[in-house]
Design a protein around this motif. Structure first.
Motif, mmCIF file in Angstrom:
data_model
loop_
_atom_site.group_PDB
_atom_site.id
_atom_site.type_symbol
_atom_site.label_atom_id
_atom_site.label_comp_id
_atom_site.label_asym_id
_atom_site.label_seq_id
_atom_site.Cartn_x
_atom_site.Cartn_y
_atom_site.Cartn_z
ATOM 1 N N ALA A 29 40.686 37.653 50.325
ATOM 2 C CA ALA A 29 41.351 36.384 50.038
ATOM 3 C C ALA A 29 40.966 35.877 48.660
ATOM 4 O O ALA A 29 41.801 35.374 47.900
ATOM 5 N N THR A 30 39.690 36.031 48.312
ATOM 6 C CA THR A 30 39.195 35.525 47.035
ATOM 7 C C THR A 30 39.780 36.288 45.853
ATOM 8 O O THR A 30 40.114 35.700 44.821
ATOM 9 N N VAL A 31 39.921 37.612 45.988
ATOM 10 C CA VAL A 31 40.380 38.404 44.843
ATOM 11 C C VAL A 31 41.903 38.512 44.764
ATOM 12 O O VAL A 31 42.438 38.856 43.705
ATOM 13 N N LEU A 32 42.622 38.209 45.843
ATOM 14 C CA LEU A 32 44.077 38.341 45.834
ATOM 15 C C LEU A 32 44.797 37.025 45.573
ATOM 16 O O LEU A 32 45.949 37.035 45.133
ATOM 17 N N TYR A 68 39.874 50.199 53.132
ATOM 18 C CA TYR A 68 40.547 51.333 52.503
ATOM 19 C C TYR A 68 41.758 50.814 51.744
ATOM 20 O O TYR A 68 42.660 50.217 52.333
ATOM 21 N N THR A 69 41.752 51.006 50.438
ATOM 22 C CA THR A 69 42.870 50.576 49.602
ATOM 23 C C THR A 69 43.052 51.545 48.445
ATOM 24 O O THR A 69 42.062 52.006 47.843
ATOM 25 N N GLU A 70 44.288 51.863 48.140
ATOM 26 C CA GLU A 70 44.582 52.728 47.000
ATOM 27 C C GLU A 70 44.597 51.953 45.691
ATOM 28 O O GLU A 70 44.687 52.557 44.608
ATOM 29 N N ASN A 71 44.516 50.630 45.777
ATOM 30 C CA ASN A 71 44.537 49.797 44.585
ATOM 31 C C ASN A 71 43.113 49.690 44.027
ATOM 32 O O ASN A 71 42.259 49.004 44.588
ATOM 33 N N GLN A 72 42.873 50.369 42.912
ATOM 34 C CA GLN A 72 41.519 50.409 42.368
ATOM 35 C C GLN A 72 41.065 49.071 41.796
ATOM 36 O O GLN A 72 39.864 48.772 41.765
ATOM 37 N N ASP A 73 41.999 48.247 41.336
ATOM 38 C CA ASP A 73 41.614 46.906 40.887
ATOM 39 C C ASP A 73 41.071 46.093 42.057
ATOM 40 O O ASP A 73 40.048 45.402 41.936
ATOM 41 N N VAL A 74 41.762 46.179 43.190
ATOM 42 C CA VAL A 74 41.315 45.452 44.377
ATOM 43 C C VAL A 74 39.972 46.009 44.860
ATOM 44 O O VAL A 74 39.044 45.255 45.170
ATOM 45 N N THR A 130 37.639 47.520 43.191
ATOM 46 C CA THR A 130 36.555 47.169 42.283
ATOM 47 C C THR A 130 36.172 45.702 42.408
ATOM 48 O O THR A 130 34.980 45.346 42.394
ATOM 49 N N ALA A 131 37.178 44.835 42.540
ATOM 50 C CA ALA A 131 36.895 43.404 42.675
ATOM 51 C C ALA A 131 36.134 43.117 43.965
ATOM 52 O O ALA A 131 35.164 42.344 43.979
ATOM 53 N N VAL A 132 36.548 43.744 45.068
ATOM 54 C CA VAL A 132 35.840 43.558 46.338
ATOM 55 C C VAL A 132 34.433 44.130 46.240
ATOM 56 O O VAL A 132 33.457 43.533 46.715
ATOM 57 N N ALA A 133 34.299 45.301 45.593
ATOM 58 C CA ALA A 133 32.983 45.913 45.442
ATOM 59 C C ALA A 133 32.035 45.004 44.667
ATOM 60 O O ALA A 133 30.832 44.953 44.961
ATOM 61 N N SER A 134 32.560 44.270 43.686
ATOM 62 C CA SER A 134 31.714 43.347 42.944
ATOM 63 C C SER A 134 31.115 42.286 43.861
ATOM 64 O O SER A 134 29.958 41.894 43.705
ATOM 65 N N LEU A 135 31.915 41.839 44.853
ATOM 66 C CA LEU A 135 31.411 40.850 45.811
ATOM 67 C C LEU A 135 30.430 41.462 46.809
ATOM 68 O O LEU A 135 29.734 40.732 47.520
ATOM 69 N N CYS A 136 30.393 42.788 46.873
ATOM 70 C CA CYS A 136 29.431 43.429 47.766
ATOM 71 C C CYS A 136 27.994 43.212 47.317
ATOM 72 O O CYS A 136 27.052 43.521 48.067
ATOM 73 N N ARG A 137 27.792 42.692 46.098
ATOM 74 C CA ARG A 137 26.455 42.274 45.711
ATOM 75 C C ARG A 137 25.912 41.250 46.702
ATOM 76 O O ARG A 137 24.697 41.125 46.892
ATOM 77 N N TYR A 138 26.811 40.491 47.308
ATOM 78 C CA TYR A 138 26.410 39.438 48.250
ATOM 79 C C TYR A 138 26.668 39.840 49.703
ATOM 80 O O TYR A 138 26.247 39.131 50.617
ATOM 81 N N HIS A 139 27.374 40.948 49.907
ATOM 82 C CA HIS A 139 27.765 41.337 51.262
ATOM 83 C C HIS A 139 27.470 42.806 51.531
ATOM 84 O O HIS A 139 28.119 43.422 52.363
ATOM 85 N N GLY A 140 26.506 43.370 50.815
ATOM 86 C CA GLY A 140 26.224 44.782 50.958
ATOM 87 C C GLY A 140 25.392 45.117 52.179
ATOM 88 O O GLY A 140 24.893 44.242 52.895
ATOM 89 N N LEU A 141 25.235 46.417 52.392
ATOM 90 C CA LEU A 141 24.450 46.940 53.510
ATOM 91 C C LEU A 141 23.180 47.584 52.980
ATOM 92 O O LEU A 141 23.188 48.183 51.892
ATOM 93 N N SER A 142 22.112 47.516 53.751
ATOM 94 C CA SER A 142 20.888 48.199 53.353
ATOM 95 C C SER A 142 21.125 49.706 53.348
ATOM 96 O O SER A 142 22.003 50.227 54.045
ATOM 97 N N GLY A 143 20.311 50.392 52.571
ATOM 98 C CA GLY A 143 20.429 51.846 52.519
ATOM 99 C C GLY A 143 20.211 52.495 53.866
ATOM 100 O O GLY A 143 20.866 53.489 54.211
ATOM 101 N N PHE A 144 19.298 51.940 54.665
ATOM 102 C CA PHE A 144 19.027 52.516 55.986
ATOM 103 C C PHE A 144 20.242 52.408 56.902
ATOM 104 O O PHE A 144 20.585 53.352 57.620
#
Length: 517
Positions: A194-197, A352-358, A360-374
């Motif tokens: 919602a934030t990036v679109l 899963y999205t074929e839109n690389q802009d989307v 990448t933008a979502v991945a940037s927000l994964c700084r706040y919503h990421g998963l631990s390596g374990f």
């Protein structure tokens, strides 16, 4: 007190306890007049629905432009206006869940506590999951798991997700790891997309009733609204069914929102649908996607229940199985382990999205919503274990879901309660309109409160933006003794014999106590 009707809690498939199969206020929406037709409703969708549909009002709500803060009335000198609104969302959450957490049922410590049949979680397969997650291959420590990953997720996990979705979604061609982003659950996915679109104040179309928490997911960060495409229980012909989504309804809602000056940027689809359990056919999916393409809309498809279709006759198809998506650059698919693997506490979701802009933008927000390596490592191990998934987990999970669903369905029929169910998900959409003295949401909430006072928690229809008072979502994916006790308490309320029913002796002896959540 009356005991629940007996039913064996054990399946021949496994020593694990379960059920056996029986032998036999937003901005005021625009309204317009509409006729009522109930042909075919009784024969296809269960006892009494035709009679209840006749109680519908003469006016039909076609759409509603949401304003999540229309009822906002609190402020804090310590918070920004945005912070006050976020706090208000928390404070205004359903009282039932706060009450439940203060008085949770426990068969030993609190047998008079509240049975939760309102939260959509699969509690049937902890034994299978605990054994698999305890295997030695699930524990690994290496430097890369302790360091910052690619924010899209570790490559080894994205490769496994792409392979997993290719197989279970039956994609025409292998899906690509570069189109995968992983983060901590679908709530974060909705929020990020919602934030990036969307710009502030723009909106998504969403068929209603829908999983109501999506309102918060898209609003709290992105300030994005929802335009409800209202569906109802009316059946207009032999080829239609209750709460059916059509392109005409989408078109009317879109044009209505535009007429109110609201810019719509996308469409949200949940398949299988929550709370209806509806499954969209490939033809319907393509129609909805073509509609979105005509209007240059993004489509967010939530397929979080895709492996929880337990009726073999139901032909579920993922949107990723379609040949030639109408607009692949604007089609974004999400899935998580929370429902299909009963891991709502683990917080793993994937886009899963074929839109690389989307992406990448979502991945940037994964700084706040990421998963631990374990967690990423464990998820990769789980998703790659196709033998365990196909030969152990899915067959047993489906058998347990089907048995529990059958038990609750039979109980509802015995009470004369109409309902809709489509063999998918963890819930039944129950029609309690005939138990309301008046067809109002106030009466719906009063009935919900009587259930809560009798120590059983359900979810009422207004929480899903259902426009017809009297519908409730009942979750059946729970262990035998809790389901029996919950259904007993529901029966007491509907028969006017409300009382706090403690765990009957028969329930205490029929199922061994399992680990707590």
């Amino acid at each position: 007190m009356p005991r629940p009707r007996p039913s064996s809690p054990y399946s021949a498939r496994s020593p694990s306890p379960m059920f056996t199969l029986p032998q036999k206020e937003s901005r005021k929406p625009t309204t317009c007049p509409g006729s009522v037709s109930t042909r075919g409703l009784h024969s296809i969708y269960g006892d009494g629905l035709e009679r209840e549909a006749a109680r519908k009002p003469d006016q039909k709500l076609l759409y509603g432009v949401g304003d999540p803060t229309a009822m906002f009335s609190s402020d804090s000198p310590h918070l920004s206006s945005r912070g006050s609104i976020i706090k208000w969302f928390w404070d205004s959450a359903e009282e039932g869940y706060r009450t439940y957490h203060m008085d949770e049922y426990d068969e030993d410590k609190n047998p008079g506590g509240i049975i939760n049949l309102g939260t959509s979680e699969n509690k049937l397969c902890f034994d299978l999951l605990s054994r698999r997650l305890s295997h030695s291959d699930m524990l690994r420590v290496e430097p890369s798991l302790l360091q910052y990953p690619d924010w899209r997720g570790h490559l080894f996990l994205r490769e496994e997700v792409a392979s997993f979705l290719s197989f279970y979604c039956k994609s025409p061609a292998p899906l690509k790891p570069e189109n995968v982003v992983v983060l901590n659950g679908c709530a974060s996915l909705f929020s990020a997309l919602a934030t990036v679109l969307c710009e502030v104040g723009e909106a998504f179309l969403i068929p209603a009733p829908y999983y109501g928490a999506i309102t918060q997911h898209v609003y709290l960060y992105g300030n994005v609204r929802l335009v409800c495409v209202y569906l109802d229980s009316e059946v207009t012909g032999l080829e239609t069914h209750p709460f059916q989504l059509t392109v005409d309804k989408l078109e009317m809602a879109l044009q209505g929102a535009i007429s109110e000056g609201v810019k719509v940027k996308g469409l949200i689809l949940i398949n299988p649908q929550n709370p209806l359990g509806d499954i969209y056919s490939p033809g319907e999916l393509r129609e909805y996607l073509e509609f979105a393409k005509r209007h240059a809309l993004h489509v967010m498809v939530d397929e979080v229940y895709m492996l929880s279709v337990f009726e073999e006759s139901v032909g579920y198809r993922s949107v990723l199985s379609l040949e030639g998506l109408p607009d692949p650059q604007k089609t974004h698919v999400m899935w998580a382990t929370s429902k299909d693997f009963g891991m709502s506490g683990l917080r793993f979701g994937t886009l899963y999205t074929e839109n690389q802009d989307v992406a990448t933008a979502v991945a940037s927000l994964c700084r706040y919503h990421g998963l631990s390596g374990f967690v990423q490592y464990q998820m990769a191990q789980l998703l790659r274990d196709r033998d365990w998934i196909n030969q152990v987990y899915l067959p047993e999970n489906h058998a347990r879901l089907k048995a529990a669903h059958t038990y609750v369905s039979e109980e509802l029929r015995a009470m004369g309660v109409p309902f809709l169910s489509h063999g998918a998900g963890f819930f039944i959409w129950v029609d309690l309109r005939k138990f309301l003295p008046e067809a109002t949401f106030e009466e719906e909430r009063l009935l919900w409160r009587r259930f809560l006072e009798n120590k059983v928690l359900l979810s009422f229809g207004k929480a899903f933006e259902c426009k017809e008072p009297g519908w409730f979502r009942l979750v059946f994916s729970d262990k035998a003794h809790r389901l029996r006790l919950g259904m007993q308490r529901i029966r007491q309320v509907l028969e006017g014999k409300s009382q706090v029913a403690e765990d009957p002796p028969s329930c205490q002896t029929q199922e061994p106590r399992g680990p707590h959540r």
